[in-house]
Design an enzyme around this catalytic site. Structure first.
Site, PDB file in Angstrom:
ATOM      1  N   ASP A  35      29.053  37.405  49.187  1.00 12.93           N
ATOM      2  CA  ASP A  35      28.682  38.650  48.521  1.00 12.93           C
ATOM      3  C   ASP A  35      27.323  39.176  49.000  1.00 12.93           C
ATOM      4  O   ASP A  35      26.370  38.397  49.158  1.00 12.93           O
ATOM      5  CB  ASP A  35      28.590  38.335  47.018  1.00 12.93           C
ATOM      6  CG  ASP A  35      28.364  39.557  46.168  1.00 12.93           C
ATOM      7  OD1 ASP A  35      29.334  40.312  45.985  1.00 12.93           O
ATOM      8  OD2 ASP A  35      27.244  39.749  45.680  1.00 12.93           O
ATOM      9  N   HIS A  37      38.372  44.415  44.489  1.00 13.57           N
ATOM     10  CA  HIS A  37      37.977  44.632  43.084  1.00 13.57           C
ATOM     11  C   HIS A  37      36.873  45.672  42.942  1.00 13.57           C
ATOM     12  O   HIS A  37      36.481  45.975  41.814  1.00 13.57           O
ATOM     13  CB  HIS A  37      37.524  43.297  42.496  1.00 13.57           C
ATOM     14  CG  HIS A  37      36.281  42.790  43.166  1.00 13.57           C
ATOM     15  ND1 HIS A  37      36.301  42.218  44.423  1.00 13.57           N
ATOM     16  CD2 HIS A  37      34.982  42.843  42.804  1.00 13.57           C
ATOM     17  CE1 HIS A  37      35.071  41.923  44.774  1.00 13.57           C
ATOM     18  NE2 HIS A  37      34.242  42.287  43.813  1.00 13.57           N
ATOM     19  N   ASP A  38      36.334  46.166  44.055  1.00 16.09           N
ATOM     20  CA  ASP A  38      35.300  47.218  43.981  1.00 16.09           C
ATOM     21  C   ASP A  38      35.855  48.591  44.322  1.00 16.09           C
ATOM     22  O   ASP A  38      35.101  49.569  44.358  1.00 16.09           O
ATOM     23  CB  ASP A  38      34.156  46.911  44.966  1.00 16.09           C
ATOM     24  CG  ASP A  38      33.331  45.725  44.540  1.00 16.09           C
ATOM     25  OD1 ASP A  38      33.253  45.453  43.328  1.00 16.09           O
ATOM     26  OD2 ASP A  38      32.766  45.059  45.423  1.00 16.09           O
ATOM     27  N   GLU A  85      30.636  40.117  53.095  1.00 20.31           N
ATOM     28  CA  GLU A  85      30.546  41.499  52.642  1.00 20.31           C
ATOM     29  C   GLU A  85      29.270  42.040  53.275  1.00 20.31           C
ATOM     30  O   GLU A  85      28.171  41.885  52.735  1.00 20.31           O
ATOM     31  CB  GLU A  85      30.454  41.550  51.113  1.00 20.31           C
ATOM     32  CG  GLU A  85      30.603  42.960  50.603  1.00 20.31           C
ATOM     33  CD  GLU A  85      29.998  43.187  49.224  1.00 20.31           C
ATOM     34  OE1 GLU A  85      30.409  44.149  48.586  1.00 20.31           O
ATOM     35  OE2 GLU A  85      29.110  42.428  48.806  1.00 20.31           O
ATOM     36  N   ASP A 119      46.481  35.380  31.771  1.00 20.74           N
ATOM     37  CA  ASP A 119      45.842  34.711  30.636  1.00 20.74           C
ATOM     38  C   ASP A 119      46.772  33.598  30.153  1.00 20.74           C
ATOM     39  O   ASP A 119      47.946  33.849  29.870  1.00 20.74           O
ATOM     40  CB  ASP A 119      45.623  35.767  29.533  1.00 20.74           C
ATOM     41  CG  ASP A 119      45.123  35.173  28.228  1.00 20.74           C
ATOM     42  OD1 ASP A 119      44.614  34.030  28.261  1.00 20.74           O
ATOM     43  OD2 ASP A 119      45.240  35.855  27.197  1.00 20.74           O
ATOM     44  N   ASP A 134      42.556  33.379  33.254  1.00 21.86           N
ATOM     45  CA  ASP A 134      41.856  32.096  33.403  1.00 21.86           C
ATOM     46  C   ASP A 134      42.486  31.254  34.512  1.00 21.86           C
ATOM     47  O   ASP A 134      43.508  31.629  35.099  1.00 21.86           O
ATOM     48  CB  ASP A 134      41.855  31.344  32.066  1.00 21.86           C
ATOM     49  CG  ASP A 134      43.233  31.342  31.419  1.00 21.86           C
ATOM     50  OD1 ASP A 134      44.200  31.032  32.142  1.00 21.86           O
ATOM     51  OD2 ASP A 134      43.364  31.673  30.220  1.00 21.86           O
ATOM     52  N   ASP A 137      43.576  34.668  24.862  1.00 25.21           N
ATOM     53  CA  ASP A 137      42.344  35.360  24.425  1.00 25.21           C
ATOM     54  C   ASP A 137      42.191  36.737  25.080  1.00 25.21           C
ATOM     55  O   ASP A 137      41.151  37.385  24.935  1.00 25.21           O
ATOM     56  CB  ASP A 137      41.099  34.490  24.692  1.00 25.21           C
ATOM     57  CG  ASP A 137      40.885  34.210  26.179  1.00 25.21           C
ATOM     58  OD1 ASP A 137      41.711  34.671  27.010  1.00 25.21           O
ATOM     59  OD2 ASP A 137      39.898  33.539  26.529  1.00 25.21           O
ATOM     60  N   ASN A 153      45.672  31.268  27.607  1.00 27.08           N
ATOM     61  CA  ASN A 153      45.340  30.761  26.267  1.00 27.08           C
ATOM     62  C   ASN A 153      45.275  31.854  25.201  1.00 27.08           C
ATOM     63  O   ASN A 153      44.723  31.652  24.118  1.00 27.08           O
ATOM     64  CB  ASN A 153      44.027  29.969  26.295  1.00 27.08           C
ATOM     65  CG  ASN A 153      42.851  30.842  26.716  1.00 27.08           C
ATOM     66  OD1 ASN A 153      43.045  32.007  27.085  1.00 27.08           O
ATOM     67  ND2 ASN A 153      41.659  30.294  26.675  1.00 27.08           N
ATOM     68  N   ASP A 168      33.954  32.919  45.851  1.00 28.48           N
ATOM     69  CA  ASP A 168      32.958  33.941  46.130  1.00 28.48           C
ATOM     70  C   ASP A 168      31.597  33.255  46.128  1.00 28.48           C
ATOM     71  O   ASP A 168      31.310  32.458  45.243  1.00 28.48           O
ATOM     72  CB  ASP A 168      32.996  34.989  45.000  1.00 28.48           C
ATOM     73  CG  ASP A 168      33.027  36.393  45.535  1.00 28.48           C
ATOM     74  OD1 ASP A 168      32.049  36.779  46.191  1.00 28.48           O
ATOM     75  OD2 ASP A 168      34.024  37.096  45.289  1.00 28.48           O
TER      76      ASP A 168
HETATM   77  C1  NOJ Z   1      29.654  43.080  45.578  1.00 25.90           C
HETATM   78  C2  NOJ Z   1      30.724  42.645  44.627  1.00 25.90           C
HETATM   79  O1  NOJ Z   1      31.978  42.776  45.261  1.00 25.90           O
HETATM   80  C3  NOJ Z   1      30.585  43.517  43.405  1.00 25.90           C
HETATM   81  O2  NOJ Z   1      31.677  43.388  42.536  1.00 25.90           O
HETATM   82  C4  NOJ Z   1      29.289  43.170  42.729  1.00 25.90           C
HETATM   83  O3  NOJ Z   1      29.074  44.063  41.666  1.00 25.90           O
HETATM   84  C5  NOJ Z   1      28.102  43.268  43.696  1.00 25.90           C
HETATM   85  N1  NOJ Z   1      28.378  42.757  45.005  1.00 25.90           N
HETATM   86  C6  NOJ Z   1      26.904  42.515  43.155  1.00 25.90           C
HETATM   87  O4  NOJ Z   1      27.105  41.140  43.272  1.00 25.90           O
END
Ligand code: NOJ
Length: 557
Positions: free
Chosen positions: A200, A329-330, A257, A22, A30, A26, A24, A99
């Site tokens: 994605d 991140h998933d 993906e 971050d 960013d 908040d 700024n 992405d």
């Molecule tokens: C896969 C992404 O990696 C995930 O974070 C997202 O929730 C879903 N696709 C929907 O876009």
């Protein structure tokens, strides 16, 4: 020998912008924060950044719900900041992937709003609208994030499809005009100097819409949607067209993906495939049952993990290219997934890194993985900020778990485990932000796990340097993958071989010591996560969670 390509030689670093830095105050990361930290990415040795979505979005799914593909969300900065990021990174020799989320948009996207306003406009054909069955949805498909995959429009008998959240209406790829709009967006960003995209949910773009009530597979009376919206026949025409009109015109790197069955691999990533590479979910989702309900974890074994990794590596020996990853991140943090709690330490963390960083393919490192960041224990479900987590929590409770049990499942599997702020140092909020409130809690373990004095980070730097060294790069990048089957169940070992030069990677996934007989000629340990590795009488002696990389056939430099 594989054809060479710049992206085969790259190491990718994934940044989740909300949680990286971050600038700024908040409490939300960013673009300027990322610019300020480019030197860190460079020092790690990565040369490509995959930037999770920063487009304009209401953030119901943290940016995977895009309201405007051409502009940056003010939460992350300005369009100029994005230009500066591309330019600054370029100066350091770092390329940027964005992405690409084109299976769906946000319901706040202008196209969707116009489609709702005027059902006779061209925009109505951009989405998947269907009449209901007397006010009931067209069928009983469950969206990936829970609940019906159909959302009713007002009081009408008209519904729209959303495979993900109801705020993420699916696009209708059958509509040619929509496809042209998508290609325009892709080329806009590639012309700006982007190196490519992580794409994605692309397996979902072709739908096989069916009316009816399918046999329910859950308490909610709904059924899993995947059979009608994953890799449906005809998807290849869309993917081919997209490739020809966009990526092929640039020397783009694309990573999809897409869960691709073996028989489709050639079309997806073969010589003239649609993408440079696809992510393999089989070993990262090893703890998730086929139904996708992660609140019911599987009892997997190291042997199964080895088989899954070997299977996908063997496939890319003959077809295409791989994108090995431990985290994204998933996913929760890999150390909490793959290693029992009592054995979590720097040895087991570096062993995992060693295992993945030497596989064949372009490795993807997710921010904080290189620090050995871990899952976070939250006090309450209210501390989370993820629709998938809320859904799994309520499904777990619906299935009879107590709130405490459901919270424990979430602790093991929630996507927010990997989305907590990056742990830079021991200062306030781990150096992530000056704010008194960060969008997601900082993991309290930041006082001991951070980017200052970190043995895991040092190991990642060393292994990346080895991947890039003039002596070993060729074998690490282009060498054949050869599995070693003859090991104890808790050891994963393989070779990478090119022109009579050999590297062997051995990982002891257990708290017990063990020995392994080496093929003749292996005597030099190049890198290990322990001091003083020992090879005696043709055998390597492995300590708990030891990872060793051994070489033979290289002329001394
Ligand atoms: C896969 C992404 O990696 C995930 O974070 C997202 O929730 C879903 N696709 C929907 O876009």
């Amino acid at each position: 020998m594989d054809k060479t390509a710049w992206w085969k030689e790259a190491v990718v670093y994934e940044i989740y912008p909300k949680s990286f830095q971050d600038s700024n105050g908040d409490g939300i990361g960013d673009l300027r924060g990322i610019i300020d930290r480019l030197a860190y990415v460079k020092a790690l040795g990565a040369d490509v950044i995959w930037l999770c979505p920063v487009y304009k979005s209401p953030m119901c799914d943290n940016g995977y719900d895009i309201a405007d593909y051409y502009h940056v969300d003010p939460m992350f900065g300005s369009d100029e900041d994005m230009d500066e990021l591309i330019a600054e990174a370029g100066r350091l020799g770092i390329k940027i992937l964005m992405d690409l989320v084109v299976n769906h948009t946000s319901d706040e996207h202008e196209w969707f709003q116009k489609a709702l306003e005027d059902p006779c406009s061209k925009y109505a054909d951009y989405y998947v609208f269907r009449d209901g069955r007397d006010g009931e949805p067209p069928n009983n498909w469950r969206s990936y994030f829970g609940g019906s995959a159909w959302e009713r429009i007002g009081d009408s008998n008209r519904f729209y499809l959303h495979i993900f959240d109801k705020k993420q209406p699916d696009l209708n790829w059958e509509c040619e005009e929509l496809r042209k709009e998508i290609y325009k967006i892709i080329n806009y960003w590639l012309d700006k100097g982007l190196a490519g995209f992580r794409i994605d949910a692309i397996s979902n773009i072709k739908k096989n819409i069916r009316y009816g009530t399918f046999p329910p597979d859950g308490e909610d009376g709904l059924c899993y949607i995947g059979d009608w919206v994953l890799n449906q026949p005809g998807i290849e025409n869309f993917l081919q067209e997209m490739n020809e009109r966009t990526f092929m015109l640039h020397d783009s790197m694309t990573v999809a993906e897409a869960n691709v069955p073996d028989e489709l691999l050639d079309k997806f990533i073969g010589e003239n495939g649609f993408f440079s590479m696809v992510f393999d979910f089989s070993y990262t989702d090893i703890d998730v049952p086929e139904s996708g309900e992660w609140y019911q974890p599987t009892n997997w074994t190291v042997k199964e993990m080895r088989e899954k990794i070997f299977h996908s590596q063997m496939a890319v020996n003959s077809i295409g290219w791989a994108a090995p990853y431990l985290e994204n991140h998933d996913q929760p943090r890999s150390i909490n997934k793959y290693i029992p709690r009592q054995y979590i330490n720097d040895y087991s963390k570096t062993m995992l890194g060693g295992l993945f960083m030497m596989l064949k393919g372009t490795p993807f490192i997710y921010q904080g993985e290189e620090l050995g960041m871990e899952n976070i224990r939250m006090d309450s479900i209210r501390d989370y900020d993820d629709i998938a987590t809320f859904n799994q929590y309520s499904r777990a409770v619906m299935a009879g778990m107590t709130e405490e049990e459901a919270l424990n499942v979430v602790y093991l599997r929630s996507r927010d485990n990997s989305r907590t702020p990056m742990q830079w140092d021991t200062s306030k909020n781990a150096g992530f932000s000056d704010s008194d409130h960060t969008w997601l809690k900082v993991n309290p373990n930041y006082l001991s796990i951070n980017a200052e004095h970190n043995a895991v980070l040092e190991f990642y730097k060393k292994i990346i340097a080895l991947r890039k060294s003039t002596q070993y790069a060729d074998v690490v990048v282009y060498g054949r993958f050869v599995p070693i089957e003859n090991t104890v169940d808790n050891v994963i070992a393989y070779e990478r071989i090119q022109d009579e030069r050999y590297l062997m990677v051995i990982c002891n996934f257990q708290p017990e010591e063990c020995e392994m007989l080496l093929h003749s000629g292996y005597s030099k340990i190049l890198l290990s996560n322990y001091e003083n590795g020992r090879i005696e009488d043709g055998k390597i002696h492995l300590r708990p969670f030891e990872c060793a990389i051994i070489a033979k056939g290289f002329t001394p430099s």
